[in-house]
Structure formats: C-alpha cells, structure tokens
Design an enzyme around this catalytic site. Structure first.
Site, PDB file in Angstrom:
ATOM      1  N   LYS A  79       0.863  -1.193   0.000  1.00  0.00           N
ATOM      2  CA  LYS A  79       0.000   0.000   0.000  1.00  0.00           C
ATOM      3  C   LYS A  79       0.895   1.237   0.000  1.00  0.00           C
ATOM      4  O   LYS A  79       1.892   1.291   0.740  1.00  0.00           O
ATOM      5  CB  LYS A  79      -0.881  -0.028   1.251  1.00  0.00           C
ATOM      6  CG  LYS A  79      -1.894   1.099   1.355  1.00  0.00           C
ATOM      7  CD  LYS A  79      -2.760   0.929   2.618  1.00  0.00           C
ATOM      8  CE  LYS A  79      -3.863   1.962   2.710  1.00  0.00           C
ATOM      9  NZ  LYS A  79      -4.729   1.774   3.893  1.00  0.00           N
ATOM     10  N   SER A 157      -9.788   1.923   2.937  1.00  0.00           N
ATOM     11  CA  SER A 157      -8.908   2.644   2.047  1.00  0.00           C
ATOM     12  C   SER A 157      -7.900   1.772   1.303  1.00  0.00           C
ATOM     13  O   SER A 157      -7.341   2.208   0.297  1.00  0.00           O
ATOM     14  CB  SER A 157      -8.131   3.692   2.845  1.00  0.00           C
ATOM     15  OG  SER A 157      -7.259   3.074   3.783  1.00  0.00           O
ATOM     16  N   SER A 181      -9.929  -0.294   7.230  1.00  0.00           N
ATOM     17  CA  SER A 181      -9.378  -0.213   5.875  1.00  0.00           C
ATOM     18  C   SER A 181      -8.696  -1.459   5.344  1.00  0.00           C
ATOM     19  O   SER A 181      -8.331  -1.488   4.171  1.00  0.00           O
ATOM     20  CB  SER A 181      -8.404   0.948   5.779  1.00  0.00           C
ATOM     21  OG  SER A 181      -9.124   2.127   5.572  1.00  0.00           O
TER      22      SER A 181
END
Ligand code: GLN
Length: 486
Positions: A79, A157, A181
């Site tokens: 990420k 997210s 997330s």
C-alpha cells in the site's frame, strides 16, 4: 507457467523451495499481468519492475543454495502509505508529489529481510481516509468484481491492495487499518484481511493518519497466507514506542482447525433494525457452521457499540489534523508558488489536499480547539474507554466474537452519498474493534444473490491473533467459499 499466479502464497513459498519454478518467473508472471490490466484496474500507483527482478534474482540465488527463509521469492504489493526507501511514496495525495523517502518502513524492511519481492506501490484513498478508494489523487481503483457488467469499488482505504490480490496481481498486499481499511476492502473483494492488535506491527515509516488507531496488516486469498505474512511483519521495534515488547508466536502453527469448546460471542448490537437480510443470513450460516464444528455460541452484549462510529469520527480526524500539519511545502512534496511564507502554506495545502482530507482536518481542528475540546475530543476519549471496556467484559466469557464485516456488498461508481456520514456508515462494524485496539479478520462469508462477496469478521482478545486466525481457518474450511473474481 501461466497459472503461477493462481497459486496461494503458501504454495508459491513451497514451490519455490522445491525449485518447481523460480522467483524471477513468478515475479514476471505478476508484473506482466499488472501491466496488462493497469489501465483498467488502476491498482498500482508505482510498479517497481527493476527492484522486483533484482530481488527475485537474489532470492533465486539463495533458494539454489537451500538458504531460502520466510517468504523467500514471494511477490508482495505494498500500500502506498508505507515509506519505501528511494521509491516514490504518495499516500495517494497530491501533496506528496515526488516524495522519495530516505528510509524504509519497519514492516516493509521485515518483509524484504524475509525474502519478499516488491512488485510496487498500491493505490488507496488519500491518506487512507475513505471506504471506496474514490478519494485517491491517482484516480479510483476498479474491483475485479462487477455487477451486471458495471464496475464496482474495491472498498477502502486499502482498495488497491484488495483489488490486486483479488485480481491475482499479487498473492499478498500490505494494507493499513485505522477503522476498517483492511477488513472492509477484503470483504468487498472476496478475500481475507487481518488487522492485528494495535502494537503488534511497528508503525515506523507508515504515513500517519490517526496514530492511536493505525495498524499494518496483510490482505491475502486465504487465512494460512495471512498467518504466514503476520509471522514476517510483526514484532517489537525500538523505533515505535507503541509497538509491543512481546514475542511473536508462529501464527501458521496456530491453524489447527480445531475449535471444539471455543466460545464464540454473538453481539446483539450488531443486528440493527433494517439490516440487510442477506448479511444476516450469512452471519447465521457462520454461527451454524461454527456450532457444527464444536464451538459454543454465546449471546453477548456490547452496549456502547452505538457510539462507536461517532467516537471514531472525532478521534480519527483529531489525530489526522495534528499528523497532517507537517505537510507545509517546505522540505518535501508539493510547493505552490507564493510571495510570502504564509501564502505558500495556504496555497500548498489548498492545492495539495483533496476534499475528504480537508474535511477531516477541519473537523479535527474544531474538536481539538480550546472551546470544544471538552465537549468533543475529551468526551470521545471517555466513550472510547467504555467501548474498550465492553470488549473486556465480553472476553471474560468468550474467546472470539463473530460479526459481519460491512453492512453491504460493494457498490458502484454511480453511488453518490447525499452526505459524508452515509459513506462513514460503511465502518459501523469495524470501528469498535479499532477503538479498542483489538485484532480483527475478515474472511469471505458467501455471495449475495447478485453474486457479490460478503465478509464475516472475527474479533479477538488483544494479542490473541492465534485464536482469531484459527477460528477463521475453521470457518473458511467449513464455508468452502469458491467465489472468485479473476
Ligand atoms: N473508512 C474509514 C475512514 O475513512 C477507515 C479508514 C482506515 O481504516 N484507514 O476513516
């Protein structure tokens, strides 16, 4: 071998050690597919082909000598919230334009030390604020799942991470979870995602959103792969004073599949009026399967659950407003031209942050301001303690808690919430465990009538990821989820 990407992470690890294929072949298979699908899925912000191939080559040399350890040669997506040395790190924000950190986050360093191969940096909601990946400066990510041929959001997210794993662009991707997330995008994409206990993984080198909530964790296609990843990610770090000084157990060994006599709590507050009947049915099925596997089902109450969302949306913006104060255009990232320092700050921050981030900074600054601190921030901290205490009491009676992960399946890009709170409701089942710092996993619970995945969440005691993983593993075996997007 074109089907290398279909293997699980554990099969990749074992196949590499048995020399059935090489780390370079494995990396190339993934890199080629990432390139092919990039324009459509938009999962990656940066692809690090050269680094991947160099790391894979080094892994092959080690494997040839029988020195492969951990996840030697296994490709990993990261990420884009983890700082990676000399590699563009954006947090999906315009304000970090051109930012190449001079240091590596502890979690990613742990992974490279264990032989992981970096495929690239994955798209996310800007600064990890969101539930749909629609707030990224680099554009939305499309889930590999579709509804009637229409694209769907991957959740957020960690949307790029979830989409990449579901689309077999990586066997594992790193995510972070502040209020859901990792778990919510795992649920939307039909994969597994675990947020370990706050303090299990070092936060050093992770771009901070809300420091008392942020945790790193893996998104994978099965529970065993998540356990393998936690083995290499977790551990005490002198650079993060909130990382726990605890030995890391072998999480893979915890997967006995035996849940006989385990007490599983079912909280009545997670069954609000008007709840989607398909989600309820999936939850009931999970309960039934665990019972059949020998677990004991216990009704429990977490009475302060109804305050969790409001508490989270005070605490998280408060910490975000403080953490994001550092982005001033002075030493790194975007700088807007201006005639004075103050004007430069204002213009840089106005141009650099997106709407959702600005909203959170404003809410956070407001709840921390002198006149409102007691009414909002202090009150939220008090309620946070009550929420944590509910869990403490429940865990006097049960070993783990089973709930749905999210109140709905993935939605389309035509979904336009009438106000931001509607989007925040996505987090209703995930934020309580976040506020209490507890470990939580999401596994695919089944498909709804439109053929879209729905997630089941297991929450455990602090630092008892072993039980969470083992119960999840037993449930995964019983559910035999076969749905897949790609
Ligand atoms: N959706 C939640 C939010 O927008 C959770 C985000 C996260 O866990 N990083 O704050």
């Amino acid at each position: 071998m074109s089907d290398l990407r279909q293997l699980s992470l554990s099969d990749m690890r074992d196949g590499l050690r048995a020399k059935r294929f090489s780390a370079v072949e494995l990396a190339e298979a993934h890199l080629d597919e990432i390139e092919k699908t990039h324009a459509h899925i938009n999962a990656f912000i940066t692809v690090t082909r050269d680094i991947a191939l160099a790391q894979a080559k080094a892994s092959d040399a080690k494997l040839a000598k029988g020195e492969g350890r951990g996840i030697e040669g296994v490709p990993v997506g990261v990420k884009d919230l983890f700082c990676t040395k000399d590699v563009l790190t954006t947090a999906a924000s315009h304000i970090l334009d051109g930012f190449k950190p001079q240091y590596e986050s502890t979690v990613t360093q742990n992974i490279w030390n264990a032989g992981g191969v970096m495929l690239g940096k994955l798209n996310l909601d800007e600064f990890a604020m969101g539930s749909s990946n629609m707030t990224s400066y680099y554009g939305p990510v499309k889930s590999p799942w579709t509804k009637d041929g229409q694209p769907l959001v991957p959740g957020g997210s960690s949307g790029g991470s979830a989409a990449a794993v579901a689309a077999h662009l990586a066997p594992v991707a790193l995510g972070t979870d502040t209020g859901g997330s990792i778990r919510q995008p795992a649920s939307f994409c039909g994969i597994v995602g675990i947020k370990p206990t706050y303090g299990r993984c070092s936060r050093w080198g992770i771009v901070a959103f809300a420091s008392s909530l942020d945790q790193a964790g893996p998104l994978t296609r099965n529970v065993r792969d998540a356990a393998i990843m936690l083995n290499v990610m977790c551990g005490h770090d002198v650079k993060d004073s909130t990382s726990a000084k605890l030995a890391v157990p072998d999480f893979e060994k915890a997967l006995t599949g035996n849940v006989k006599g385990k007490k599983i709590g079912i909280p009545k507050e997670y069954r609000p009026d008007g709840m989607n009947p398909e989600i309820l049915a999936m939850w009931d099925k999970g309960v039934k399967l665990l019972k059949e596997a020998g677990a004991e089902i216990v009704d429990i109450s977490l009475p302060h659950t109804k305050y969790a969302l409001a508490t989270y949306y005070i605490v998280a913006p408060a910490e975000c407003s403080s953490n994001l104060a550092r982005y001033d255009g002075v030493r790194f990232g975007l700088r807007a031209p201006a005639d004075s320092l103050t004007e430069m700050y204002e213009k840089t921050r106005a141009a650099g942050f997106g709407h959702e981030v600005k909203r959170r900074i404003m809410i956070g600054a407001y709840v921390l301001s002198a006149g409102y601190y007691d009414a909002y921030y202090k009150k939220a901290q008090q309620v946070r303690w009550l929420i944590a205490n509910d869990f403490n009491e429940a865990f006097g009676k049960v070993d783990a808690i089973l709930t749905p992960t999210a109140p709905s399946a993935a939605f389309g890009f035509d979904y336009k919430p009438s106000d931001p709170v509607e989007m925040y409701l996505n987090d209703v089942f995930t934020v309580p465990a976040s506020l209490a710092g507890l470990p939580g996993i999401s596994i695919p619970g089944g498909l709804n009538k439109e053929g879209l995945p729905l997630g089941l969440q297991l929450i455990g005691k602090a630092f008892d990821e072993e039980t969470v993983l083992n119960v999840a593993h037993a449930l995964e075996n019983a559910l035999q989820f076969k749905g897949r997007a790609a």
